[in-house]
Design an enzyme around this catalytic site. Structure first.
Site, PDB file in Angstrom:
ATOM      1  N   GLU A   1       0.883  -1.163   0.000  1.00 10.60           N
ATOM      2  CA  GLU A   1       0.000   0.000   0.000  1.00 10.60           C
ATOM      3  C   GLU A   1       0.917   1.207   0.000  1.00 10.60           C
ATOM      4  OE1 GLU A   1      -1.533   3.179   0.667  1.00 10.60           O
ATOM      5  OE2 GLU A   1      -1.755   2.603   2.764  1.00 10.60           O
TER       6      GLU A   1
ATOM      7  N   CYS B   1      -1.671   8.990   2.870  1.00 11.16           N
ATOM      8  CA  CYS B   1      -1.626   8.554   1.473  1.00 11.16           C
ATOM      9  C   CYS B   1      -2.968   8.769   0.787  1.00 11.16           C
ATOM     10  CB  CYS B   1      -1.208   7.081   1.390  1.00 11.16           C
ATOM     11  SG  CYS B   1      -2.219   5.984   2.399  1.00 11.16           S
TER      12      CYS B   1
END
Length: 452
Positions: free
Chosen positions: A229, A263
């Site tokens: 990720e 993010c």
């Protein structure tokens, strides 16, 4: 023996020094983790559920203690830190309640008298995790991994070793058998050797693209499963028929919570030309109202960045964009690790703030004429983690959702992770999924059983 110093980014003071684990200590920790796996895999879902629910209670009980360490280590405002701990309790409860169902045998009719797929644990799984959500990033891996019968080993970011040890403490206090969860106090230079160790069966990483590439390369060479990720450059797409007040509030939250260090934060604001002037004016007013200050103050919404070098990087990205023709509408100044909440207008697709991921409280603004241009601008990124669409025509938004190269499309909401939904990206945002039944099945052996 080397040491790692933990620094408070708000005060600059040293919080604590940690002795890094030696190679021998790391090897012994892996050996003990492997020994634990052979007994842990034999436990029932009921036993694991009781322990995971105990972990949830421990998080709730001592959320202030854990939150304060997080705030001191990486500058997260205390209210947001406590909310992060509460979310970790939620993910523990979710997998405690749902893991058995997610991993139940899947019967498939064939020419056999009986055939099915069973989901079995892999063994010791390494997690390489970042500092921006020191608890949540770990728990969204650890809760499903442990409930699946795996053993969790954590290599956390070096500036949040205190939080890493606190996570280990959570599982100890909850009554998990020793070595079900282990924190390794090692630097990034020690990760490759751990992945190569035969005991480690898989690895998951949340972090930067270069870090993900390095981990994926090592795992690939060792023929070991990996989940990545990575970064994101999410667009917030505002159509002219949006509810303006609600959309502005959501966009401010999407960009500036956690001091912009996420993010999945909305980083590129794309606004339809017909409403752009009014929308941006009102948004700037809301940004001006955000309270900056001591992260330990309950009223603070914008703290410091986790390290001064990160604030310098953001400052450089903003200044480059200004030199390229962008205009600072509010903010733009840095003091040590603090960076003002910033909005930059007139950003075009060739500018630094459009092409690069900005990790901090700075929002770029770009306008578009119509739906086609909005989709094109959003997809004009090497990342593909998520996108938010704001419009009163939700049916139309749902119809065009497939055209976005993203792991998630959120309509009239910021992109967020939820234990009930799969989370992850495409393109340079990584591969694999966390959370929901999809996440717990990443680190299991999908075994075919066939009885003639």
């Amino acid at each position: 023996m080397s040491t790692t110093n933990s620094l408070n980014p708000y005060t600059g003071d040293t919080i604590q020094s940690y002795k890094n684990h030696t190679k021998k200590e790391t090897e012994n920790a892996l050996i003990e983790a492997d020994k634990r796996f052979h007994s842990w895999r034999e436990t029932s879902f009921a036993e694991r559920k009781n322990l995971m629910m105990a972990a949830a209670r421990e998080l709730e009980k001592n959320k202030r203690e854990y939150g304060e360490t997080m705030t001191q280590e990486m500058g997260k405002p205390i209210r947001q830190a406590i909310a992060e701990i509460e979310k970790c309790a939620w993910v523990c409860e979710y997998y405690a309640e749902n893991a058995e169902e997610h991993l139940s045998d899947e019967v498939i009719k064939t020419d056999a008298s009986k055939s099915y797929v069973s989901y079995e644990p892999l063994g010791v799984v390494l997690a390489v995790m970042p500092w921006n959500y020191p608890f949540w990033q770990v728990f969204r891996f650890a809760a499903p991994a442990l409930m699946a019968g795996n053993i969790a080993v954590l290599k956390h970011a070096s500036n949040v070793f205190g939080s890493a040890l606190n996570i280990e403490k959570v599982f100890e206090r909850a009554g998990f058998p020793k070595n079900c969860f282990t924190t390794l106090l090692i630097g990034s230079d020690g990760v490759e050797e751990v992945i190569k160790n035969d005991i480690v069966k898989a690895v998951t990483l949340t972090g930067s693209g270069p870090a993900g590439g390095a981990v994926a390369a090592t795992a690939g060479a060792e023929i070991k499963k990996s989940v990545l990720e990575l970064g994101g450059n999410n667009a917030l797409i505002v159509f002219e028929d949006c509810n303006m007040e609600e959309t502005i509030a959501t966009c401010v939250q999407a960009r500036f919570q956690n001091t912009g260090q996420s993010c999945i934060a909305g980083k590129r604001l794309l606004v339809q030309e017909s409403i752009a002037e009014e929308f941006v004016e009102k948004l700037v007013i809301k940004v001006r109202e955000l309270k900056s200050g001591d992260p330990m103050d309950e009223k603070t919404f914008i703290g410091t960045l986790a390290r001064e070098d990160l604030a310098k990087d953001l400052e450089e990205q903003v200044q480059k964009s200004v030199k390229q023709g962008a205009k600072i509408l509010i903010g733009g100044k840095r003091q040590n690790a603090y960076f003002e909440p910033t909005v930059v207008g007139d950003v075009t697709l060739d500018m630094t703030m459009f092409t690069e991921e900005t990790f901090g409280p700075a929002l770029s603004v770009t306008t578009f004429k119509d739906e086609e241009e909005a989709i094109s601008l959003s997809n004009n990124s090497k990342f593909g983690l998520g996108v938010s669409l704001f419009t009163s025509n939700t049916k139309k938004a749902e119809k065009i959702a497939y055209r976005f190269d993203e792991g998630a499309v959120f309509i009239n909401e910021l992109v967020k992770s939820d234990p009930r939904l799969p989370f992850g990206g495409v393109k340079e945002s990584g591969y694999g999924r966390e959370l929901s039944k999809h996440g717990i099945r990443e680190f299991v052996n999908r075994k075919t059983i066939y009885i003639a």
